[in-house]
Design an enzyme around this catalytic site. Structure first.
Site, PDB file in Angstrom:
ATOM      1  N   SER A 156       0.848  -1.191   0.000  1.00 14.46           N
ATOM      2  CA  SER A 156       0.000   0.000   0.000  1.00 14.46           C
ATOM      3  C   SER A 156       0.885   1.243   0.000  1.00 14.46           C
ATOM      4  O   SER A 156       1.697   1.418  -0.911  1.00 14.46           O
ATOM      5  CB  SER A 156      -0.952  -0.048   1.203  1.00 14.46           C
ATOM      6  OG  SER A 156      -1.968   0.905   1.078  1.00 14.46           O
ATOM      7  N   HIS A 203      -7.731  -5.333  -0.825  1.00  9.19           N
ATOM      8  CA  HIS A 203      -6.660  -4.667  -0.102  1.00  9.19           C
ATOM      9  C   HIS A 203      -6.543  -5.157   1.343  1.00  9.19           C
ATOM     10  O   HIS A 203      -5.465  -5.114   1.922  1.00  9.19           O
ATOM     11  CB  HIS A 203      -6.929  -3.162  -0.109  1.00  9.19           C
ATOM     12  CG  HIS A 203      -5.723  -2.318   0.103  1.00  9.19           C
ATOM     13  ND1 HIS A 203      -4.872  -1.962  -0.925  1.00  9.19           N
ATOM     14  CD2 HIS A 203      -5.202  -1.756   1.222  1.00  9.19           C
ATOM     15  CE1 HIS A 203      -3.894  -1.210  -0.443  1.00  9.19           C
ATOM     16  NE2 HIS A 203      -4.071  -1.080   0.853  1.00  9.19           N
TER      17      HIS A 203
END
Length: 690
Positions: free
Chosen positions: A545, A663
């Site tokens: 990320s 995610h």
């Protein structure tokens, strides 16, 4: 690993002029996942990955050991409501943690099992909130990793679903009113009511009455405010006080309002400003003693606790109860008022190591400390809503699976409340906290984990994040332990941009100061090499990320310093990142390419735009997730194509593009496969042989 030909990827002669600067974007066509050319390219990358990884040794060993270490399971802290308690637990062999309740008679039963909802394992339980009496449960689930939560209601006694789904509830808090007849929550506007491309934004706070259609929900707050605002909402235990907070995206600041629900209606609360237009974050806790407790970093970047009167909560009336500490960061507090001398438990991190102190609730005087199991991480402090003498907190460190500890303020003792359910053998490791100097002389801390008595130089993974005020604290990790047990070293750098040293530390690594984060990582690598832990040919970096942005920038800025890179779910095109996923909510952290000065610093480090032909780049594995609605996988797709075109050495550039994953949360089996692929790749390219 024999280098295979890369799948063909056409390069567009596309150059945009932004603020007078030409910006090439040869792989913009990869931004469209539905383009047949993109699909063909991804199929080619999948074949290349299979060929590359299948040829590497050690994959099965890593897979088996990671699965074994994840067999510890997990346990969550109890949430008490009425005569029931609720908690999460994952036992060995389970793909997801299950929500349990313990009924008034002491009977424990599973309340929500994601695998019972969906045997494929693709459904995740995103959040849950029982009402104040423990009779009803609001919970949110999403499918395939997209995090697009739908909200449901359950009758706890019978386990029956009584309402839902209510869609567009991603990241929605639920604030129950007493009696369980209604709650406040956050929901996005329908796509038909917002401009195209802004469907992820435009949240509002609503009041929902149980048993009625959402068409009858009352709009409470948010109309006409910033489109990227996130909202928090909470109701005090007695139901009198409503608080609403608003923050623009992930900005480290919020506006805050309260309403007295005894003096105004639930559907039309008279909101009074507590904090507005102030560069600080604050949160409120309405005490059972009638005082308002304010957790804030206003004029205190390491945070403090203030007290005031809830009927007049303006800043000028705040009084310090727990002042800012010159070294430790205040992270949490809980009130135990079922004692002759009520106390406040205050959680701190000191250089990312957790501790809890005990203070007189009236004066704030420090009167003791809570014993903790070791030098690790405490995951929040909770108490019974009605008060008492007990508190619970989660604990973990590098070799200890999560456990729940119970503190008794009458005796001052901490005891194990619940351990992770799996019995496993964890390797003994040494964890050393070291300090080093970054490029500008700033002192940075780093945890270095290795086998006892291990001598260097050794294959080493350097991990970092450095953003959004998130701290890198010690924690149980099957990946870390598997790597170290195989003979490697694992280092975790506490870079600027994180929260390890408070809000000033965060801001020293955001916006125009982002280069500090990359410099801190380079300096960590140089320290590991200079002290004999590793060499550049045995050093890998890993991040996901915002940490993917970190390692993406690192491999373009200092390619000679690193042998291998794992770059997971990354941001890499920092000129167009705002156009995809939740990117527009992060311009408060990174800046916006629409503004000339902010464009300049973004363009200076944007990894995709810094790739140069003829450079020998590290072996790089991009791992991305097709259902990721936070960071679109296009970032890695474009960067992968650029690196494959530019690479001057025979070190491979590979892409692992996983379907039906996102995610965040995922099934354990998916975690095992991802982690084993990552470690296998890094082991080969740093010379680790187990």
């Amino acid at each position: 690993m024999t280098r295979q030909p890369y799948p063909p990827a056409s390069r567009l002669e596309l150059v945009e002029e932004l603020h007078g600067v030409p910006v090439p974007d040869p792989y913009r066509w990869l931004e469209d996942p539905n383009d047949p050319a993109t699909k063909d390219w991804l199929v080619g990358q999948e074949r290349l990955l299979e060929t590359g990884l299948d040829a590497l040794p050690g994959r099965e060993g890593f897979r088996a050991r990671i699965a074994e270490l994840l067999g510890s399971g997990s346990i969550g802290a109890p949430t008490w409501r009425g005569e029931r308690r609720f908690f999460m637990r994952r036992t060995p062999g389970q793909e997801h943690a299950v929500l349990y309740t313990v009924d008034p008679g002491g009977t424990e039963r599973a309340l929500l099992d994601p695998m019972a909802l969906d045997p494929t394992g693709l459904t995740t339980l995103d959040s849950w909130q029982p009402d104040k009496e423990g009779r009803l449960l609001a919970y949110q689930v999403s499918v395939g990793g997209d995090e697009e939560s739908s909200l449901y209601l359950m009758d706890v006694a019978y386990g029956d679903r009584i309402e839902g789904p209510i869609d567009r509830c991603r990241y929605s808090p639920v604030a129950w009113l007493p009696g369980g007849e209604a709650f406040y929550y956050v929901r996005r506007l329908p796509a038909t009511e917002v401009p195209e491309g802004e469907e992820q934004y435009h949240r509002r706070v609503y009041l929902h009455k149980v048993g009625t259609s959402t068409e009858e929900d009352v709009l409470i707050f948010g109309e006409g405010l910033e489109k990227t605002n996130y909202y928090g909402v909470a109701v005090s235990l007695d139901g009198r006080w409503l608080q609403i907070s608003a923050s623009r995206g992930t900005a480290p600041r919020n506006d805050l309002w309260v309403a007295d629900l005894q003096a105004s209606s639930h559907s039309s609360p008279d909101l009074v400003v507590v904090q507005e237009g102030v560069d600080a974050q604050s949160a409120l806790h309405f005490g059972r003693d009638g005082r308002l407790y304010v957790f804030t970093d206003r004029e205190a970047p390491r945070a403090r606790v203030c007290v005031t009167d809830p009927s007049d909560p303006r800043f000028e009336n705040w009084r310090d109860l727990i002042p800012q500490d010159p070294e430790a960061v205040l992270t949490d507090f809980a009130i135990l008022d079922g004692l002759d001398r009520p106390v406040m438990l205050v959680g701190w991190t000191r250089h990312a190591i957790s501790e809890i102190s005990v203070h007189d609730l009236v004066t704030g005087e420090r009167v003791g400390e809570v014993p903790t199991p070791g030098l690790g991480t405490i995951g929040g402090i909770s108490e019974r809503p009605e008060g008492g003498h007990e508190a619970w907190f989660g604990y973990t460190d590098n070799t200890t699976p999560p456990s729940i500890q119970r503190y008794d303020a009458r005796t001052g003792e901490t005891t194990l409340w619940a351990a992770s359910p799996g019995a496993i053998e964890v390797p003994a490791v040494d964890t050393e906290q070291v300090t080093y100097r970054s490029a500008d002389g700033s002192e940075v801390h780093m945890l270095v984990i290795s086998l006892p008595g291990a001598e260097g130089p050794r294959p080493t993974i350097l991990y970092g994040y450095g953003g959004f005020g998130i701290s890198m604290t010690p924690g149980y990790s099957a990946s870390v332990l598997s790597w170290v047990e195989a003979g490697g070293t694992y280092a975790i750098a506490q870079l600027r941009g994180g929260g390890e040293q408070g809000e000033e530390w965060h801001r020293a690594g955001m916006l125009s100061h982002k280069q500090n984060v990359f410099d801190d990582l380079h300096a960590a690598a140089e320290h590991l090499i200079a002290t004999g832990v590793t060499t550049s040919s045995r050093l890998a970096i890993s991040g996901g990320s915002n940490g993917g942005l970190l390692v993406g920038a690192a491999l373009t800025q200092r390619p000679e310093l690193y042998a291998a890179v794992v770059c997971s779910a990354p941001l890499l095109d920092m000129i167009r990142y705002e156009l995809f996923g939740l990117g527009a909510t992060w311009n408060v952290e990174y800046g916006s390419a629409e503004k000339p000065d902010e464009f300049a610093w973004l363009h200076a480090y944007s990894p995709y735009h810094q790739v140069r032909e003829g450079v020998s780049y590290p072996a790089t594995l991009f791992t991305v997730f097709q259902s990721d609605t936070r960071v679109h996988p296009l970032h890695a797709w474009k960067m992968c194509a650029a690196l494959q075109h530019a690479q001057a050495s025979d070190r491979p550039i590979l892409l692992r593009n996983e379907a039906e994953a996102g995610h965040g949360a995922r099934a354990v089996s998916k975690t095992v496969e991802l982690a084993s692929d990552q470690l296998t790749f890094l082991a080969y390219h740093t010379g680790l042989t187990s």
